[in-house]
Design a protein around this motif. Structure first.
Motif, PDB file in Angstrom:
ATOM      1  N   ILE A  91      63.168 -38.741 -45.674  1.00  0.00           N
ATOM      2  CA  ILE A  91      62.331 -37.972 -44.743  1.00  0.00           C
ATOM      3  C   ILE A  91      62.638 -36.493 -44.944  1.00  0.00           C
ATOM      4  N   HIS A  92      61.651 -35.719 -45.392  1.00  0.00           N
ATOM      5  CA  HIS A  92      61.946 -34.297 -45.604  1.00  0.00           C
ATOM      6  C   HIS A  92      61.740 -33.491 -44.332  1.00  0.00           C
ATOM      7  N   SER A  93      62.595 -32.496 -44.196  1.00  0.00           N
ATOM      8  CA  SER A  93      62.507 -31.547 -43.082  1.00  0.00           C
ATOM      9  C   SER A  93      62.565 -30.156 -43.697  1.00  0.00           C
ATOM     10  N   VAL A  94      61.393 -29.551 -43.886  1.00  0.00           N
ATOM     11  CA  VAL A  94      61.332 -28.224 -44.500  1.00  0.00           C
ATOM     12  C   VAL A  94      61.541 -27.172 -43.414  1.00  0.00           C
ATOM     13  N   VAL A  95      62.431 -26.238 -43.687  1.00  0.00           N
ATOM     14  CA  VAL A  95      62.638 -25.109 -42.780  1.00  0.00           C
ATOM     15  C   VAL A  95      62.217 -23.851 -43.535  1.00  0.00           C
ATOM     16  N   PHE A  96      61.310 -23.099 -42.951  1.00  0.00           N
ATOM     17  CA  PHE A  96      60.812 -21.874 -43.583  1.00  0.00           C
ATOM     18  C   PHE A  96      61.984 -20.978 -43.970  1.00  0.00           C
ATOM     19  N   ALA A  97      62.008 -20.523 -45.229  1.00  0.00           N
ATOM     20  CA  ALA A  97      63.159 -19.807 -45.765  1.00  0.00           C
ATOM     21  C   ALA A  97      63.247 -18.362 -45.291  1.00  0.00           C
ATOM     22  N   GLY A  98      62.574 -18.055 -44.191  1.00  0.00           N
ATOM     23  CA  GLY A  98      62.750 -16.749 -43.570  1.00  0.00           C
ATOM     24  C   GLY A  98      63.458 -16.899 -42.234  1.00  0.00           C
ATOM     25  N   PHE A  99      63.726 -18.155 -41.839  1.00  0.00           N
ATOM     26  CA  PHE A  99      64.400 -18.381 -40.569  1.00  0.00           C
ATOM     27  C   PHE A  99      65.870 -17.995 -40.658  1.00  0.00           C
ATOM     28  N   SER A 100      66.430 -17.630 -39.515  1.00  0.00           N
ATOM     29  CA  SER A 100      67.839 -17.217 -39.433  1.00  0.00           C
ATOM     30  C   SER A 100      68.750 -18.423 -39.591  1.00  0.00           C
ATOM     31  N   SER A 101      70.047 -18.139 -39.795  1.00  0.00           N
ATOM     32  CA  SER A 101      71.012 -19.236 -39.956  1.00  0.00           C
ATOM     33  C   SER A 101      71.098 -20.078 -38.678  1.00  0.00           C
ATOM     34  N   VAL A 112      71.088 -30.431 -48.155  1.00  0.00           N
ATOM     35  CA  VAL A 112      70.231 -29.243 -48.059  1.00  0.00           C
ATOM     36  C   VAL A 112      69.865 -28.840 -49.491  1.00  0.00           C
ATOM     37  N   ILE A 113      68.576 -28.629 -49.719  1.00  0.00           N
ATOM     38  CA  ILE A 113      68.127 -28.090 -51.020  1.00  0.00           C
ATOM     39  C   ILE A 113      67.744 -26.633 -50.778  1.00  0.00           C
ATOM     40  N   THR A 114      68.373 -25.725 -51.521  1.00  0.00           N
ATOM     41  CA  THR A 114      68.109 -24.294 -51.318  1.00  0.00           C
ATOM     42  C   THR A 114      68.135 -23.579 -52.674  1.00  0.00           C
ATOM     43  N   SER A 115      68.102 -22.252 -52.647  1.00  0.00           N
ATOM     44  CA  SER A 115      68.210 -21.494 -53.901  1.00  0.00           C
ATOM     45  C   SER A 115      69.260 -20.400 -53.732  1.00  0.00           C
ATOM     46  N   ASP A 116      69.627 -19.780 -54.856  1.00  0.00           N
ATOM     47  CA  ASP A 116      70.617 -18.710 -54.768  1.00  0.00           C
ATOM     48  C   ASP A 116      70.082 -17.573 -53.903  1.00  0.00           C
ATOM     49  N   LYS A 117      68.933 -17.076 -54.301  1.00  0.00           N
ATOM     50  CA  LYS A 117      68.292 -15.952 -53.600  1.00  0.00           C
ATOM     51  C   LYS A 117      66.788 -16.164 -53.662  1.00  0.00           C
ATOM     52  N   SER A 118      66.072 -15.269 -53.003  1.00  0.00           N
ATOM     53  CA  SER A 118      64.609 -15.349 -53.096  1.00  0.00           C
ATOM     54  C   SER A 118      64.045 -13.954 -53.232  1.00  0.00           C
ATOM     55  N   TYR A 119      62.860 -13.871 -53.829  1.00  0.00           N
ATOM     56  CA  TYR A 119      62.130 -12.607 -53.933  1.00  0.00           C
ATOM     57  C   TYR A 119      61.122 -12.529 -52.797  1.00  0.00           C
ATOM     58  N   ARG A 120      61.026 -11.368 -52.194  1.00  0.00           N
ATOM     59  CA  ARG A 120      59.955 -11.141 -51.214  1.00  0.00           C
ATOM     60  C   ARG A 120      59.460  -9.719 -51.411  1.00  0.00           C
ATOM     61  N   GLY A 121      58.352  -9.583 -52.159  1.00  0.00           N
ATOM     62  CA  GLY A 121      57.884  -8.239 -52.494  1.00  0.00           C
ATOM     63  C   GLY A 121      58.939  -7.531 -53.327  1.00  0.00           C
ATOM     64  N   SER A 122      59.332  -6.337 -52.911  1.00  0.00           N
ATOM     65  CA  SER A 122      60.324  -5.567 -53.684  1.00  0.00           C
ATOM     66  C   SER A 122      61.758  -5.920 -53.294  1.00  0.00           C
ATOM     67  N   LYS A 123      61.913  -6.821 -52.323  1.00  0.00           N
ATOM     68  CA  LYS A 123      63.250  -7.159 -51.830  1.00  0.00           C
ATOM     69  C   LYS A 123      63.770  -8.451 -52.448  1.00  0.00           C
ATOM     70  N   THR A 124      65.099  -8.563 -52.491  1.00  0.00           N
ATOM     71  CA  THR A 124      65.760  -9.812 -52.868  1.00  0.00           C
ATOM     72  C   THR A 124      66.607 -10.247 -51.680  1.00  0.00           C
ATOM     73  N   ILE A 125      66.480 -11.510 -51.284  1.00  0.00           N
ATOM     74  CA  ILE A 125      67.190 -11.996 -50.095  1.00  0.00           C
ATOM     75  C   ILE A 125      68.172 -13.082 -50.518  1.00  0.00           C
ATOM     76  N   ASN A 126      69.405 -12.991 -50.059  1.00  0.00           N
ATOM     77  CA  ASN A 126      70.427 -13.985 -50.377  1.00  0.00           C
ATOM     78  C   ASN A 126      70.298 -15.148 -49.404  1.00  0.00           C
ATOM     79  N   ILE A 127      69.516 -16.152 -49.785  1.00  0.00           N
ATOM     80  CA  ILE A 127      69.298 -17.245 -48.822  1.00  0.00           C
ATOM     81  C   ILE A 127      70.431 -18.273 -48.859  1.00  0.00           C
ATOM     82  N   LYS A 128      71.169 -18.339 -49.966  1.00  0.00           N
ATOM     83  CA  LYS A 128      72.327 -19.234 -50.014  1.00  0.00           C
ATOM     84  C   LYS A 128      73.355 -18.817 -48.947  1.00  0.00           C
ATOM     85  N   GLU A 129      73.478 -17.525 -48.750  1.00  0.00           N
ATOM     86  CA  GLU A 129      74.407 -16.983 -47.734  1.00  0.00           C
ATOM     87  C   GLU A 129      74.002 -17.463 -46.320  1.00  0.00           C
ATOM     88  N   ILE A 130      72.683 -17.501 -46.087  1.00  0.00           N
ATOM     89  CA  ILE A 130      72.170 -17.949 -44.783  1.00  0.00           C
ATOM     90  C   ILE A 130      72.504 -19.427 -44.582  1.00  0.00           C
TER      91      ILE A 130
END
Length: 635
Positions: free
Chosen positions: A146-156, A171-189
């Protein structure tokens, strides 16, 4: 069967009547002819909205991933299933064929099995809009997880709450993500969230950016080496029709988020059928829904609905403003997109920019435009119709919810005559009812009421994960025997529905029930206004008065704000009546919004009433900083 593709208005009425008069027969015929079943159902439908309990296709056996991928391999193996448009327009586009998608999904499914995931286990997916996100959903569906997707802009903290509520094992995640000109460390979250999550055994990490993140030994694994080792073939898990396919959390206005549970057969049939008709999809169309898969729109109309029909679906990693405000239109030209589905928030923000961003691109491939997320105001509707659709691509203004699984009220393009700001008519099988405050159904036309649905459709959520009582209380206790949507609606003289907003956006001023959406529409028609939100505040004579938070297109252009306030109120008076005039108008730099683009009126209501003691969690907002800015300038 002609029922599967509606081509003209008389046919809509004929099929709609058939679906209402004999729902079981209608959905049985449709399901039998268009999907792969391992065992047919024993019973089409059993339901009780008072318990509440709904079961469709009882006893049937199937696999949703097989219906989205495997069955197309004989005729569409080399057709593009997913067209990945990266954040950076200079990065190569990926055309993932149905055969390649099959291989990738099987590999991912085998990796999950190697990590101990089995049927019924929950997998939390916290990924940016990259192919691995769609692949992960389908891999879970393939093996019955059963998958439970959480939008990758949500807080920890938001992620932590959802992992704990569902007891996810991986949990399946990525190292970081691109959003426009920004890079976000989502693994940290993710790391931060997992400090308080006991159920998670493994974290699988996709390398999207640079791989420069901390990995916890024994728990965290890079995904790619595991995929490289995995077999590109994985047997499907045969699922029961009512086995859960996924949990998707929707914010509760009070308390913790609600994990809506969607099951396998009904959801698949309904999303496939709505996709085919509401977008008038044909074999070689390129379909682009700009939502994030973290929302129900992405689940139903990026992944499951399109793939169940063997379509080509665009997966867009970027944002509409990067590298400039022409990105959407450039992408439409580049991929010859024929069906484009986006949110009024995006339309309004792009309408503020110069038309040069639109005019330099060839949009002639477009056949159908869609709108989703909130009612579209008239000014935005006309801008979209005139400048993007060039007045020949009908706009489907779709109304539905996380809870409904698929679209419930919408025009069908080239079939239903459209009307700005109206979602028009119920989709096939959907039986709406407008209710008054005493619980009576309002018959006839030109009536305003609370929007309920009085008969189940296959895509309805079956429960709230782990809390059926809350499901009953939230959706079935207000009006006996009916699903209460929480929205108000107006039915016009021909029976078209206009969604007037959440019923908590109805404000009683001097005994008059005023709905905020038409007032906001009137304000937004002023040439200086970009967007607005209306809330009520306590007034010692009227009971409630109206407070408007108004965002201007060019703040410096209108220096005399008092005159502007008078003009706005005059416009409201002209359009709706003097009773709807605003007592207070505050000009703001922005409005607090959820990641899906909904204005958080709950927060604005508290600010207007000077109730700042508990604004709730603002960290999950798209723009949390705007809240302080509004408070500092409060009237």
């Amino acid at each position: 069967m002609s029922n599967y593709h509606i081509k003209h208005f008389e046919e809509y009425y004929h099929i709609y009547r058939k679906s209402i008069n004999n729902p079981e027969g209608f959905w049985e015929e449709l399901a039998e002819e268009h999907f792969v079943w391992h065992k047919k159902w024993d019973n089409i439908l059993s339901w009780n909205f008072e318990t509440p309990e709904v079961k469709w296709f009882e006893g049937a056996k199937l696999n949703v991933a097989e219906n989205c991928i495997d069955r197309h391999l004989r005729t569409r193996a080399n057709k593009t299933a997913i067209l990945f448009e990266p954040n950076d327009p200079n990065e190569p586009v990926q055309h993932i064929t149905y055969q390649e998608l099959y291989n990738r999904v099987c590999k991912m499914a085998n990796v999950l099995k190697q990590q101990g995931i089995k049927k019924g286990d929950r997998v939390c997916i916290y990924l940016p809009m990259i192919p691995e996100l769609a692949v992960s959903l389908l891999a879970c569906a393939r093996i019955g997880a059963i998958h439970s997707v959480v939008f990758a802009g949500f807080s920890s903290s938001a992620l932590e709450a959802r992992i704990n509520d569902s007891s996810s094992k991986i949990v399946i995640t990525s190292d970081k993500s691109y959003r426009g000109s920004k890079t976000i460390n989502i693994k940290e979250i993710v790391d931060d969230a997992l400090k308080k999550c006991d159920s998670v055994e493994k974290v699988l990490v996709v390398q999207r950016v640079d791989g420069q993140v901390e990995m916890q030994q024994g728990r965290d694994l890079w995904l790619q080496p595991l995929l490289d080792e995995a077999e590109a073939d994985c047997p499907i898990e045969i699922m029961d029709a009512e086995d859960p396919l996924f949990i998707l959390y929707t914010s509760g206005s009070t308390g913790k988020p609600k994990g809506m549970v969607h099951t396998s057969a009904g959801y698949m049939v309904y999303t496939a059928y709505t996709f085919k008709n509401i977008f008038q999809y044909k074999e070689n169309d390129i379909f682009w829904c700009t939502a994030d898969i973290g929302w129900i729109t992405g689940h139903s109309y990026i992944v499951y609905g399109p793939l169940a029909n063997g379509a080509t679906t665009v997966l867009f990693e970027g944002v509409p403003s990067y590298p400039d405000f022409g990105r959407f239109w450039e992408t439409i030209e580049k991929h010859k997109v024929s069906i484009f589905y986006t949110a009024p928030t995006a339309i309004r923000s792009l309408a503020k920019e110069s038309l040069e961003y639109v005019e330099k691109y060839d949009l002639s491939s477009l056949k159908v435009l869609g709108s989703v997320g909130e009612p579209i105001n008239e000014e935005a509707w006309h801008w979209y119709n005139d400048n993007i659709g060039k007045k020949h691509s009908p706009i489907v203004d779709t109304w539905w919810q996380t809870e409904t699984g698929g679209i419930l009220i919408s025009p069908i393009p080239f079939v239903t005559p459209t009307k700005p700001t109206y979602a028009t008519l119920p989709f096939i099988g959907v039986q709406p009812a407008l209710m008054d405050d005493e619980g009576n159904e309002l018959k006839g036309n030109q009536v305003d009421g609370k929007l309920c649905i009085k008969f189940p459709w296959p895509g309805i959520a079956r429960t709230i994960w782990g809390d059926h009582e809350r499901y009953k209380e939230t959706y079935f206790s207000t009006y006996k025997g009916k699903y209460f949507t929480g929205d108000g609606a107006f039915r016009d003289e021909v029976g078209y529905y206009r969604i007037t907003g959440r019923v908590d956006d109805v404000i009683i001023v001097s005994g008059h029930n005023l709905t905020t959406a038409p007032i906001e529409d009137a304000i937004n028609e002023h040439p200086a206004v970009a967007e607005s939100a209306i809330v009520g505040f306590e007034h010692n004579i009227k009971g409630n008065a109206l407070y408007g938070f108004v965002m201007l297109k060019e703040t410096g252009e209108y220096r005399n704000q008092d005159n502007l306030r008078k003009e706005i109120n005059q416009q409201i008076s002209d359009k709706i009546g003097p009773i709807a005039k605003l007592d207070k108008i505050q000009f703001v730099e922005g409005l607090p919004k959820t990641r899906s683009g909904k204005i958080m009126r709950r927060i604005l209501r508290k600010i207007a009433n000077n109730d700042l003691s508990n604004l709730g969690d603002t960290s999950t907002l798209l723009n949390p900083e705007i809240v302080d800015s509004i408070i500092n300038d409060v009237l």
